[in-house]
Design a protein around this motif. Structure first.
Motif, PDB file in Angstrom:
ATOM      1  N   GLU A 100       0.716  -0.819  -0.276  1.00  0.00           N
ATOM      2  CA  GLU A 100       0.301  -0.271  -0.127  1.00  0.00           C
ATOM      3  C   GLU A 100       1.080   1.445  -0.175  1.00  0.00           C
ATOM      4  O   GLU A 100       0.466   2.092  -0.877  1.00  0.00           O
ATOM      5  N   ASP A 122      -0.525  -5.069   3.212  1.00  0.00           N
ATOM      6  CA  ASP A 122      -0.966  -3.065   3.783  1.00  0.00           C
ATOM      7  C   ASP A 122       0.176  -3.688   5.163  1.00  0.00           C
ATOM      8  O   ASP A 122      -0.476  -4.622   5.751  1.00  0.00           O
ATOM      9  N   LEU A 124       0.176  -1.774   6.678  1.00  0.00           N
ATOM     10  CA  LEU A 124       0.176  -1.075   8.410  1.00  0.00           C
ATOM     11  C   LEU A 124      -1.453  -0.537   8.731  1.00  0.00           C
ATOM     12  O   LEU A 124      -1.451   0.168   8.205  1.00  0.00           O
ATOM     13  N   ASP A 125      -2.373  -1.236   8.854  1.00  0.00           N
ATOM     14  CA  ASP A 125      -3.471  -1.384   8.589  1.00  0.00           C
ATOM     15  C   ASP A 125      -4.554  -0.478   9.656  1.00  0.00           C
ATOM     16  O   ASP A 125      -4.487  -1.087  10.615  1.00  0.00           O
TER      17      ASP A 125
HETATM   18 MN    MN Z   1      -2.349   0.082   5.516  1.00  0.00          MN
END
Ligand code: MN
Ligand code: AHG
Ligand code: MN
Length: 347
Positions: A100, A122, A124-125
């Motif tokens: 991302e 991703d 760090l969501d």
């Molecule tokens: Mn993220």
């Protein structure tokens, strides 16, 4: 009283042992995927070790510690990005990565071997939740490369969720859990930070038959299509649905998905009053919707963009956004029914 050692032994199942056991059921397995899953579990341990100090990084500017690539630790999401990349760029298991946080595909450095798999993630969501001490997560998806040899390509990343080899997430919450599937059910492991091991805590996760929650950001309700409005009313007990759900919305997709997987429920992030399923919405197909859709399906649930299964969608670009309805199958199918009934002219 003498405990039954066999029973006691059966309970100590680390993620490494579990992955190895699962591999042994596939004689043709080469062990590369097994080791790639280990690498991701290792990255999760590194990131978990920093989540409980994220706020300090802000206060102190940095924790002053060195991370895997010898750089001073930055904010958590940058740290997560770098950690996943550095743990996978030299192993020879991955041909190409996509994140991302990076506009384009991330090639394997030319002096390292390009491997069999494409890793998209991703890192760090739920980033907006980092500084307010609310659960965040990591999401990953593993495809078999399609290109023949050499550096991996964009096409190796742009594959439909139905072809995923493995997918999973880490949720950094009151405890750190890694939940993954290789197509043989969904299995959850809880990190014991004292020993730095993930232990099998939730084998064969399945959505419960009766749902408890629905999860949506109600602040956007005025923008929703008529179908989504009617669906939400139904979830709230309208139209004689007979439902008595509670609303829970954390603002971290991984945390909302994980809770609904354990309790039963539906999470949705609609297209904001634009035609459902026409690439609008906020969440990304490649590294948010598709991996979680793979898990949802493996756990007896379902994921849709409101008009079609997420798993059937072939991404046209790395950061393609889609509306997402995911969780208990009956509730997601009902969303599709309301959209078909009320929003046909929008499609
Ligand atoms: Mn993220
Ligand atoms: P990310 O931090 O990776 O950009 O993801 C944030 C996403 C997702 O985790 C969450 O469900 C959603 O953003 C929340 O969006 P709103 O704040 O618009 O509700
Ligand atoms: Mn995200």
């Amino acid at each position: 009283m003498m405990t039954d050692r066999r029973a006691f032994h059966d309970k100590i199942m680390t993620i490494e042992r579990y992955i190895l056991d699962q591999q042994s059921e596939h004689p043709e397995a080469t062990g590369i995927l097994t080791n790639l899953l280990y690498d991701i579990a290792l990255a999760a341990k590194f990131i978990a070790s920093h989540t409980n100090r994220a706020g300090l990084a802000d206060i102190l500017g940095s924790t002053g510690e060195m991370n895997v690539q010898g750089e001073v630790v930055q904010k958590l999401d940058e740290y997560a990005e770098r950690t996943i990349y550095r743990l996978n760029d030299h192993t020879g298991r991955v041909a190409v990565m996509a994140s991302e946080e990076e506009d384009d595909i991330i090639p394997i450095p030319p002096h390292h071997t390009a491997g069999k798999y494409a890793l998209v993630y991703d890192p760090l969501d739920g980033s907006s939740n980092i500084d307010v001490n609310v659960s965040v997560g990591t999401i990953f998806a593993i495809h078999r490369r399609k290109s023949e040899g050499g550096a991996g390509t964009l096409e190796d990343c742009l594959q439909p969720g139905r072809d995923l080899v493995a997918a999973g997430y880490v949720v950094y919450g009151s405890s750190t859990m890694l939940v993954y599937s290789t197509g043989n059910g969904v299995h959850g492991f809880t990190l014991d930070p004292r020993v730095g091991e993930f232990f099998l805590s939730h084998p064969n996760l399945r959505f419960p038959a009766k749902a408890k929650y629905y999860s949506v950001n109600q602040a956007y309700a005025r923008r929703w299509s008529p179908g989504v409005q009617a669906y939400t009313d139904w979830l709230q007990g309208g139209q004689e649905s007979g439902l008595s759900l509670s609303l829970r919305y954390i603002g971290s997709l991984v945390a909302d998905f994980h809770r609904n997987l354990l309790t039963g429920g539906v999470f949705y992030y609609p297209a904001e009053a634009r035609a459902p399923g026409k690439g609008s919405g906020k969440l990304r197909l490649l590294y948010e919707a598709a991996p979680l859709a793979f898990l949802a399906q493996q756990a007896g649930g379902y994921a849709s963009d409101g008009t079609q299964p997420i798993l059937e969608m072939t991404p046209t670009s790395l950061h393609q956004r889609v509306p997402l309805y995911i969780g208990s199958r009956d509730l997601v199918e009902k969303a599709e029914a309301f959209i078909a009934q009320y929003d046909a002219q929008l499609l």
